[in-house]
Write an enzyme that holds these catalytic residues in place. Structure first.
Site, PDB file in Angstrom:
ATOM      1  N   MET A   9     -37.885  62.414  49.461  1.00 22.27           N
ATOM      2  CA  MET A   9     -36.495  62.902  49.402  1.00 22.27           C
ATOM      3  C   MET A   9     -35.523  61.741  49.404  1.00 22.27           C
ATOM      4  SD  MET A   9     -36.659  66.029  52.124  1.00 22.27           S
ATOM      5  CE  MET A   9     -37.645  65.068  53.283  1.00 22.27           C
ATOM      6  N   GLY A  41     -37.734  58.240  46.717  1.00 27.65           N
ATOM      7  CA  GLY A  41     -37.913  57.510  45.474  1.00 27.65           C
ATOM      8  C   GLY A  41     -37.462  56.070  45.630  1.00 27.65           C
ATOM      9  N   GLN A  83     -43.124  56.370  46.629  1.00 24.94           N
ATOM     10  CA  GLN A  83     -42.809  57.018  45.357  1.00 24.94           C
ATOM     11  C   GLN A  83     -42.074  56.047  44.437  1.00 24.94           C
ATOM     12  OE1 GLN A  83     -39.651  59.968  44.484  1.00 24.94           O
ATOM     13  NE2 GLN A  83     -41.317  61.449  44.216  1.00 24.94           N
ATOM     14  N   HIS A 162     -43.140  59.252  40.028  1.00 20.94           N
ATOM     15  CA  HIS A 162     -42.201  60.371  39.937  1.00 20.94           C
ATOM     16  C   HIS A 162     -41.971  60.704  38.462  1.00 20.94           C
ATOM     17  CE1 HIS A 162     -39.188  63.211  40.760  1.00 20.94           C
ATOM     18  NE2 HIS A 162     -38.385  62.527  41.554  1.00 20.94           N
ATOM     19  N   HIS A 165     -38.307  66.364  37.729  1.00 21.44           N
ATOM     20  CA  HIS A 165     -36.914  66.625  38.126  1.00 21.44           C
ATOM     21  C   HIS A 165     -35.857  66.009  37.213  1.00 21.44           C
ATOM     22  CE1 HIS A 165     -38.510  67.330  42.474  1.00 21.44           C
ATOM     23  NE2 HIS A 165     -38.975  68.199  41.591  1.00 21.44           N
ATOM     24  N   TYR A 167     -35.761  63.095  35.666  1.00 20.70           N
ATOM     25  CA  TYR A 167     -35.576  61.647  35.667  1.00 20.70           C
ATOM     26  C   TYR A 167     -36.332  61.019  34.487  1.00 20.70           C
ATOM     27  CZ  TYR A 167     -33.491  62.765  40.127  1.00 20.70           C
ATOM     28  OH  TYR A 167     -32.689  63.317  41.104  1.00 20.70           O
ATOM     29  N   ARG A 214     -46.384  63.107  40.160  1.00 20.37           N
ATOM     30  CA  ARG A 214     -45.578  64.300  40.384  1.00 20.37           C
ATOM     31  C   ARG A 214     -44.960  64.778  39.079  1.00 20.37           C
ATOM     32  NH1 ARG A 214     -40.646  65.508  44.781  1.00 20.37           N
ATOM     33  NH2 ARG A 214     -41.184  67.709  44.983  1.00 20.37           N
ATOM     34  N   ARG A 260     -39.581  77.914  41.978  1.00 16.06           N
ATOM     35  CA  ARG A 260     -38.511  78.533  42.771  1.00 16.06           C
ATOM     36  C   ARG A 260     -37.543  77.507  43.331  1.00 16.06           C
ATOM     37  NH1 ARG A 260     -43.006  79.849  46.439  1.00 16.06           N
ATOM     38  NH2 ARG A 260     -43.219  78.167  47.957  1.00 16.06           N
TER      39      ARG A 260
END
Length: 368
Positions: A9, A41, A83, A162, A165, A167, A214, A260
């Site tokens: 996070m 990250g 990460q 990563h 999301h 990126y 991820r 979700r």
């Protein structure tokens, strides 16, 4: 050993990109014997940043400061992965060397429905990016490789790439963003090329068993949408399975974010939509040959259910771990949870909203 993971996070407490005493305390508070932590990250290069005060892993000074954090976590008996992060176009000129354009798969900026925090904490839209040339893509792959080597020198047990999301890596994999016409764009095979080159380079540098990946095929963060997220997710899994076979070793894990979850919070969906989402994750989980980590909007009960049903091997918790440094013990004791304060998620205070959430014993003492 438990199946609860501290999710990676962004917390914006690494002033001037430097891991510090606040980060050391934050991670050690959440460390338990056999527990598994994934850091925020960590920036792989000078061009990687798009949020204020995120930790780096590309300078020697970063390595030396991370060593202190890692050693403290190991002293508590926990395992910690770093990460590796590049935000790509989710950035602003003010974060870039000499005020240049952020890098991406594309020259298209994220739409204005999204905003980011500038270095002075004011809000702004993302700057117009520049599409990487093929030689520049090779340079970025090497940045990931070097960052992974740096992380291992700092003592980390492994790294997580990563690729989720919205990126940089996701900007290559998602059809709605990637408008390239070369071998890195167009077909699904081409759009996955950058991700696979990064994973292969990192795995060869530090060992496959020390590398997690991820992805978030169904997440629309920063316009990162794809018309067929299941096909995308299964294609990634097929590539990773093949890579594992070539390397004769499994990766550490595949980490997938539940549909979700969005950066704006847990989304209320109909029962039919929730079923489709769960089936998507289950198909990806069943196809992947290795350890599967799931995250996004989990409660204790949902996590236990997914592990019991074989839908996940490990479950990563984010917001609940922010406000409950002893989350593992609270789950074990079926104790009440502290409520998190969303307004302090991205401030730079080294204590408030970061390391001042009470442990169960402290909370009981204060109520007596």
């Amino acid at each position: 050993m438990n199946r609860i993971v501290l999710a990676p996070m962004t917390r914006c407490r690494a002033i001037d990109e430097m891991p510090n005493e606040a980060l050391l305390k934050y991670y050690t508070q959440r460390s338990t014997p056999g527990g598994f932590l994934i850091t925020e990250g960590s920036l792989i290069s000078q061009t990687a940043s798009g949020f204020p005060h995120c930790a780096g892993i590309y300078k020697e000074e970063h390595v030396e400061e991370w060593k202190k954090v890692v050693d403290a976590v190991h002293d508590k008996g926990a395992i910690i992965f770093c990460q590796l992060w590049h935000v790509g176009r989710v950035s602003h000129n003010e974060y870039q060397p000499e005020g240049g354009a952020p890098i991406s798969s594309t020259n298209k900026p994220a739409s204005n429905k999204w905003s980011l925090l500038k270095p002075d904490d004011s809000h702004a839209h993302c700057s117009v990016p520049r599409a990487l040339t093929i030689p520049q893509i090779f340079e970025v792959v090497n940045d990931y490789r070097q960052a992974a080597l740096n992380a291992m020198r700092a003592g980390f047990d492994g790294v997580e790439i990563h690729g989720a999301h919205g990126y940089l890596i996701d900007q290559f994999t998602k059809e709605a963003i990637n408008d390239r016409t070369d071998e890195y764009g167009g077909s699904l095979e081409n759009r996955l090329r950058f991700l696979l080159q990064v994973v292969q380079a990192v795995a060869q540098a530090v060992g496959p068993a020390n590398v997690g990946v991820r992805i978030s095929p169904a997440i629309d963060h920063f316009d990162a949408t794809d018309p067929n997220p299941l096909a995308l997710g299964l294609a990634v899994v097929e590539k990773l399975n093949n890579l594992q076979a070539e390397l004769n070793s499994r990766l550490a894990y595949l980490h997938v974010t539940q549909p979700r979850f969005t950066a704006q919070g847990t989304v209320a969906k109909s029962a039919e939509e929730a079923l489709v989402d769960s089936q998507l994750l289950l198909k990806i989980r069943e196809a992947y040959d290795g350890v599967f980590v799931s995250s996004g909007g989990y409660t204790k009960e949902l996590g236990m259910e997914d592990v019991a049903q074989g839908k996940a091997d490990l479950v990563a918790y984010g917001r609940l771990f922010i406000s409950n440094p002893d989350l593992v013990e609270r789950f074990r004791a079926n104790a009440p949870l502290n409520k998190y304060d969303r307004s302090t998620f991205y401030t730079h205070d080294p204590v408030v909203g970061f390391t001042d959430y009470p442990f169960l014993g402290q909370e009981l003492a204060s109520n007596q």
